[in-house]
Design a protein around this motif. Structure first.
Motif, short mmCIF file in Angstrom:
data_model
loop_
_atom_site.label_atom_id
_atom_site.label_comp_id
_atom_site.label_asym_id
_atom_site.label_seq_id
_atom_site.Cartn_x
_atom_site.Cartn_y
_atom_site.Cartn_z
N MET A 167 79.60 36.96 29.26
CA MET A 167 78.13 36.43 29.36
C MET A 167 77.10 36.96 29.45
O MET A 167 76.20 36.69 29.29
N LYS A 168 77.35 38.22 29.34
CA LYS A 168 76.15 39.36 29.51
C LYS A 168 75.73 39.58 28.03
O LYS A 168 74.70 40.05 27.67
N SER A 169 76.66 39.11 26.96
CA SER A 169 76.14 39.36 25.70
C SER A 169 76.53 37.78 24.84
O SER A 169 75.75 37.99 23.82
N MET A 170 77.11 36.99 25.48
CA MET A 170 77.11 35.79 24.56
C MET A 170 77.56 34.46 25.52
O MET A 170 78.04 34.91 26.76
N SER A 171 77.40 33.46 25.07
CA SER A 171 77.82 32.08 25.80
C SER A 171 79.06 31.77 25.83
O SER A 171 79.87 32.08 24.47
N PRO A 172 79.95 30.80 26.31
CA PRO A 172 81.12 30.06 26.17
C PRO A 172 81.27 29.48 24.74
O PRO A 172 82.29 29.76 24.09
N ILE A 173 80.00 28.93 24.39
CA ILE A 173 80.39 28.12 22.93
C ILE A 173 80.17 29.08 21.73
O ILE A 173 80.76 28.57 20.91
N VAL A 174 79.80 30.31 22.07
CA VAL A 174 79.99 31.39 21.03
C VAL A 174 81.07 32.03 21.16
O VAL A 174 81.91 32.13 20.08
N ASP A 175 81.43 32.20 22.05
CA ASP A 175 82.91 33.10 22.23
C ASP A 175 84.05 32.50 21.33
O ASP A 175 84.58 33.21 20.61
N CYS A 176 84.44 31.28 21.62
CA CYS A 176 85.58 30.58 20.88
C CYS A 176 84.97 29.66 19.93
O CYS A 176 85.76 29.25 19.08
#
Length: 266
Positions: A167-176
């Motif tokens: 989460m230092k670079s992206m959110s959970p909804i972006v990750d997967c």
């Protein structure tokens, strides 16, 4: 048969999975492992056998002279490593996301195209047997489709530390979410026309401008609609973590995480 020399960058879960797969393929040879963490690269080297390890990407590139660079590091490093690999004339496999900005992603695509190099992003659901069947069934349900998907993860200890690092670079909804929106596009065979999203920051352990719970909604040209929900952390419910449903005029199809007597894809 020509053997492709592969340099694996990142020795965590995905780097380990890819390295073991390369080792089993007669067409590829793992010629080096790169990680900032000495323990992770030595652990993977022991699994693979006598494979050189490096703490520095540039040194590894000069020493191993790979044909392919496999990038399995944290998201904020993907674009830079992919760019350096392409500039060096190497084919690239990179875990999703390709980059953390649209501008960087477009630059990489243009660079690979101009140089005539292969660059593949790890959209593994496209080649997963259950998901291939899921897409086929979904396309038989008529139009429009309603696509309901989530992947909430209750995480503690080491897993929560990994999520906070991500989460230092992206959110959970972006990750997967990149996987599931990709599946929605394949199922509808239609173009997204709008995306809306909401998010909530449920912990003080992440940056003030970050969120560890989010939901996005997608509308498609053919009238189909989809939503995807994802949350990480010890506060997340363990009861609502896996939904994969597609509904159409002719019925519905689901992927379940548990064995049942229903005809759902499992």
């Amino acid at each position: 048969m020509n053997t492709w020399r592969v340099l694996v960058v990142g020795c965590g879960n995905m780097g380990t999975a890819h390295a073991k797969a390369y080792q089993k393929m007669p067409e590829t040879e793992v010629v080096g492992l790169v990680s900032r963490n000495p323990e992770s690269r030595q652990r993977l080297a022991q699994i693979l056998g006598e494979v050189p390890t490096f703490g520095d990407f540039e040194t590894a590139m000069r020493t191993t002279r790979p044909d392919i660079v496999s990038i399995n590091t944290y998201p904020e490093t993907h674009a830079d490593l992919a760019k350096k690999s392409l500039l060096a004339g190497k084919h690239v496999f990179v875990e999703k996301p390709l980059a953390t900005t649209v501008e960087d992603a477009r630059e990489l695509v243009q660079m690979a195209t101009k140089k005539g190099l292969k660059m593949a992003v790890g959209y593994i659901l496209r080649v997963h047997p259950a998901w291939e069947k899921f897409v086929t069934r979904a396309r038989q349900l008529g139009k429009p489709l309603v696509l309901r998907m989530n992947l909430n993860q209750q995480s503690f200890g080491k897993k929560w530390e990994t999520h906070k690092a991500l989460m230092k670079s992206m959110s959970p909804i972006v990750d997967c979410g990149v996987h599931y929106v990709d599946m929605m596009c394949l199922m509808t065979q239609s173009r997204p026309v709008s995306v809306n999203a909401i998010g909530a920051r449920l912990t003080d352990e992440i940056a003030p401008d970050q969120y560890n719970y989010g939901q996005l909604q997608v509308r498609f040209e053919d009238g189909s609609v989809g939503w995807y929900e994802a949350g990480w952390g010890p506060m997340m419910s363990e009861e609502a973590f896996f939904i994969k449903d597609v509904i159409g005029p002719k019925g519905s199809v689901s992927i379940s995480d548990r064995k049942t007597d229903s005809p759902n894809i499992e």
